[in-house]
Design a protein around this motif. Structure first.
Motif, PDB file in Angstrom:
ATOM      1  N   LEU A 163      57.743  97.388 118.032  1.00 45.54           N
ATOM      2  CA  LEU A 163      58.586  98.714 118.147  1.00 45.54           C
ATOM      3  C   LEU A 163      58.716  98.694 119.924  1.00 45.54           C
ATOM      4  O   LEU A 163      57.770  99.033 120.273  1.00 45.54           O
ATOM      5  N   SER A 164      59.947  98.626 120.449  1.00 40.60           N
ATOM      6  CA  SER A 164      60.050  98.983 121.520  1.00 40.60           C
ATOM      7  C   SER A 164      60.372 100.417 121.828  1.00 40.60           C
ATOM      8  O   SER A 164      61.233 101.156 121.468  1.00 40.60           O
ATOM      9  N   LEU A 218      64.546  88.747 118.147  1.00 36.40           N
ATOM     10  CA  LEU A 218      63.986  90.327 118.424  1.00 36.40           C
ATOM     11  C   LEU A 218      64.852  90.684 119.608  1.00 36.40           C
ATOM     12  O   LEU A 218      64.607  90.158 120.607  1.00 36.40           O
ATOM     13  N   PHE A 219      65.420  91.738 119.231  1.00 36.35           N
ATOM     14  CA  PHE A 219      66.514  92.185 120.333  1.00 36.35           C
ATOM     15  C   PHE A 219      65.495  93.389 121.371  1.00 36.35           C
ATOM     16  O   PHE A 219      66.074  93.702 122.420  1.00 36.35           O
ATOM     17  N   TYR A 220      64.533  93.685 121.003  1.00 37.90           N
ATOM     18  CA  TYR A 220      63.754  94.747 121.823  1.00 37.90           C
ATOM     19  C   TYR A 220      64.592  96.295 121.838  1.00 37.90           C
ATOM     20  O   TYR A 220      64.566  96.687 122.927  1.00 37.90           O
ATOM     21  N   ASN A 221      65.435  96.292 120.848  1.00 37.51           N
ATOM     22  CA  ASN A 221      66.383  97.430 120.951  1.00 37.51           C
ATOM     23  C   ASN A 221      66.584  97.846 119.382  1.00 37.51           C
ATOM     24  O   ASN A 221      66.988  96.930 118.864  1.00 37.51           O
ATOM     25  N   VAL A 232      62.158 108.141 115.010  1.00 40.10           N
ATOM     26  CA  VAL A 232      61.742 106.835 115.336  1.00 40.10           C
ATOM     27  C   VAL A 232      61.594 106.030 114.386  1.00 40.10           C
ATOM     28  O   VAL A 232      60.821 106.039 113.388  1.00 40.10           O
ATOM     29  N   ASP A 233      62.506 104.987 114.369  1.00 37.91           N
ATOM     30  CA  ASP A 233      62.630 103.838 113.273  1.00 37.91           C
ATOM     31  C   ASP A 233      61.548 102.767 113.669  1.00 37.91           C
ATOM     32  O   ASP A 233      61.434 102.422 114.706  1.00 37.91           O
ATOM     33  N   PHE A 234      60.827 102.154 112.526  1.00 41.14           N
ATOM     34  CA  PHE A 234      60.333 101.027 112.842  1.00 41.14           C
ATOM     35  C   PHE A 234      60.463 100.087 111.592  1.00 41.14           C
ATOM     36  O   PHE A 234      60.540 100.628 110.437  1.00 41.14           O
ATOM     37  N   MET A 235      60.376  98.849 111.902  1.00 42.75           N
ATOM     38  CA  MET A 235      60.686  97.656 110.856  1.00 42.75           C
ATOM     39  C   MET A 235      59.623  97.200 109.986  1.00 42.75           C
ATOM     40  O   MET A 235      58.485  97.175 110.792  1.00 42.75           O
ATOM     41  N   PHE A 236      59.815  97.127 108.721  1.00 40.30           N
ATOM     42  CA  PHE A 236      58.657  96.620 107.861  1.00 40.30           C
ATOM     43  C   PHE A 236      59.386  95.425 106.970  1.00 40.30           C
ATOM     44  O   PHE A 236      58.631  94.849 106.177  1.00 40.30           O
ATOM     45  N   GLY A 237      60.569  95.230 106.760  1.00 41.35           N
ATOM     46  CA  GLY A 237      61.093  94.326 106.006  1.00 41.35           C
ATOM     47  C   GLY A 237      61.021  93.130 106.283  1.00 41.35           C
ATOM     48  O   GLY A 237      60.530  92.435 107.564  1.00 41.35           O
ATOM     49  N   THR A 238      60.861  92.326 105.321  1.00 43.32           N
ATOM     50  CA  THR A 238      60.568  90.696 105.524  1.00 43.32           C
ATOM     51  C   THR A 238      61.404  90.114 104.349  1.00 43.32           C
ATOM     52  O   THR A 238      62.380  90.325 103.732  1.00 43.32           O
ATOM     53  N   GLN A 239      61.290  88.496 104.801  1.00 42.49           N
ATOM     54  CA  GLN A 239      62.242  87.617 103.729  1.00 42.49           C
ATOM     55  C   GLN A 239      61.758  87.819 102.263  1.00 42.49           C
ATOM     56  O   GLN A 239      62.665  87.637 101.319  1.00 42.49           O
TER      57      GLN A 239
END
Lengths: 409, 409
Positions: free
Chosen positions: B269-270, B331-334, B378-385
């Motif tokens: 998370l940036s 990873l866009f860091y955005n 604040v968003d943070f990612m947890f999704g996976t394939q």
């Protein structure tokens, strides 16, 4: 222009120009296209201990687009938050620095009434702020950097990159920032003014009669207890500063009711993106009685008819032909430079510091003493190679102290 | 990137993104280095009849310099005039557009307490403004353009010019702005969301159980009368808009008191110039009970410990792996891009529109109904394939509607 040279110029603006002191906030007005230089100024300001550096970014195309496409009521409006922002920074003791690179033709073709209304709304709303600057209660300094449009205007026959390079050369030379130690050079420059200013202040002339070969013949009464200022100014808090880089002028306060005769401009006046050319004015009892211009007369009218004070004089400034800028024989289309090439007058508000005790008087007291007041202050040049200035003393005796464009020492 | 392509992208932001209507003021936030694109957006806004376009210029190096060199009290201060400015533009019905090109490492090495205090002061002062945006009372839209620093962060092995070009390609593809008629493509894109959103809104699940192969196993209660939103949003005045370009997510409102289990982030998370890596959180009754990060844990702490609401969830968003951004494996860091690559949760304030009638309730009423409130979001990612999402109905029946990262239609 190489980076080391630019850094010295940025330092000159911060240390000599605004003379930023430790713990002061600094407001830097800068075009987005000049960010590379604005950031250098910012860095210097933090180096001398600024508490905060606030960048006031501007953008010529944005300003122009607003004038062309914005809805009409915008030009009579000046949001209160903008006034509050100025007050917020003034209350914290801000120093104001400006990096100017204006395109002289920015507002060409724009509806003049929009410009006039916007100027009036802005000047009315920021009157208190302007008064702080003009009375030296807040320090400020302006310098210039080239923009492509400005460089091409000054040197239309050169390719853009070359024009920019040439303009940089002229700017740094004109601002005495082309030496190894510009800050030391400015200290010397300042000392050279002291003798001349002291001489004129001791003389305390009652009036000046100014004549040029192109038709100027005017007698200007000076206010009682007028003060000649030149080579920098003194903040109300006793910290010296240079409001303009360059500065070659010495100036004082004409009486708002005592200008009689004709003034013929010796250079065009670039005002809000329009170039006023071939203009002259006739004064009676301090007031513009008639005026004409061969080009953009309506822009001249928008100045003179702004308010009663805009019809009267706020400054008379003398410049020697031998100044670096005078020697360049270049029209810069930028008052900061052009006013230092030649003697000039200002329509509009006078600097209170040009009268003993002026900064501590109310506006009404000052006006009663002959000090002009207006929403605006616009310089225009009338000096020529053959200009003569005669000082007339209280007893009627006359002293020629400037002949053929040079001071007689 | 060629100019015609950029113009289409600028038009997408103005016409589809913010959906600017005739007579509305538009505020464009833009870095001084992106002026070339900001001016295109400005031109499009005037083309559709904006009454005024206000440029809010920012500058990364200026922000960084303030954090490094500014005096300490600045970071607890938020001038009232800034709040008044927002109110002034909101009262006139402004649409907010943002051109983002942030350097992900902008604030690297800055004192984290300064960032935390400044964020808190700003969020507290602009709470009313944020509420207008989050309730769609004012329309807004964000798009991105590359900066050299950002491009080099995403593609460190490429020379700068190539990295910028590559990032432009990714941005335009990710934002579905690489076709002949991006505005029409977005209309189609929007219609594709309708079926999925309708399905989930009819199901009205009581809760979701989400699992991934890297350790996430969490059950999220959804608020009663929650609404799934995706593929654009609706302004309070009935004018549709797309807050984010790109947008690939469908999202709704978890109950602030009903999250139980563990969430393991699937992407760094940036946040405010620092990259939080290898982090996870454990929730009990909706509240973060414990958390850890392998890098920049103090930045994660500054989020979670901002206020009580920052320890709870405001959004659960699902994204299919097959989205253009998901397929780029970059990873866009955005957050604007990374949140559309993968399913995510948000700590902090919920969108009132994710609950029937939410936008018309008071904050207290909303919180009582399970809607989270906080100074931040604040968003943070947890999704996976291999992510699986099970919907649990009121009667306890379970429906797997997302398997191996894709929606089951």
């Amino acid at each position: 222009m190489n980076k080391e040279r630019l850094m010295k110029y940025a330092e000159l603006l911060v240390r000599a120009g605004g003379n930023v002191q430790k713990g002061q906030p600094v407001v830097i007005s800068c075009s987005v296209d000049d960010a590379y230089f604005g950031r250098m100024v910012q860095g210097c300001a933090y180096d001398v201990g600024a508490s905060e550096v606030i960048m006031e970014w501007s953008d010529g195309p944005t300003t122009r687009a607003k004038y062309l496409h914005g809805s009409d009521e915008l030009f009579d409006t000046f949001p209160q938050w903008t006034v509050d922002k100025l007050k917020y920074n003034n209350d914290r003791g801000a120093v104001y620095l400006r990096v100017d690179s204006s395109d002289p033709d920015l507002l060409a073709g724009v509806d003049p009434s929009r410009i006039k209304r916007a100027t009036k709304a802005s000047m009315a709303a920021t009157r208190e702020h302007s008064a702080l600057l003009m009375s030296n209660a807040r320090r400020w300094s302006i310098c210039a950097v080239p923009s492509p449009a400005w460089a091409k205007k000054v040197f239309p026959d050169l390719p853009e990159a070359e024009a920019i390079d040439r303009l940089w050369g002229h700017i740094l030379k004109g601002a005495r920032a082309d030496g190894a130690d510009p800050i030391a050079d400015w200290e010397t420059h300042k000392q050279n003014f002291v003798k001349r200013v002291d001489y004129l202040n001791k003389k305390a002339f009652k009036s000046l009669r100014i004549t040029t070969g192109i038709g100027t013949d005017i007698t200007l009464g000076l206010v009682k207890n007028h003060i000649w200022v030149g080579g920098g100014d003194m903040g109300k808090d006793g910290v010296p500063f240079f409001p303009n880089l360059p500065t070659e002028e010495i100036f004082t306060m004409p009486d708002r009711n005592q200008a009689d005769g004709r003034v013929v401009a010796s250079m065009p006046l670039s005002y809000q993106g329009r170039l006023i050319e071939g203009f002259e004015m006739t004064f009676k009892n301090g007031r513009v009685e008639s005026y004409s211009a061969s080009k953009n007369q309506e822009a001249l009218a928008s100045i003179i008819e702004m308010d009663e004070g805009a019809r009267r004089l706020g400054e008379v400034a003398l410049v020697a032909n031998s100044s670096p800028i005078g020697q360049m024989k270049t029209l810069f289309y930028n008052t900061l430079f052009d006013e230092n090439a030649s003697a000039h007058l200002a329509l509009g508000k006078a600097y209170p510091n040009n009268m003993a005790g002026g900064a501590d008087m109310t506006v009404e007291e000052r006006v009663a003493a002959g000090c002009n007041d207006s929403l605006l202050h616009v310089d225009f040049m009338f000096g020529t190679q053959d200009m003569q200035v005669v000082g007339i003393s209280e007893d009627g005796s006359e002293t020629v102290f400037l002949q053929d464009g040079e001071f007689i020492d």
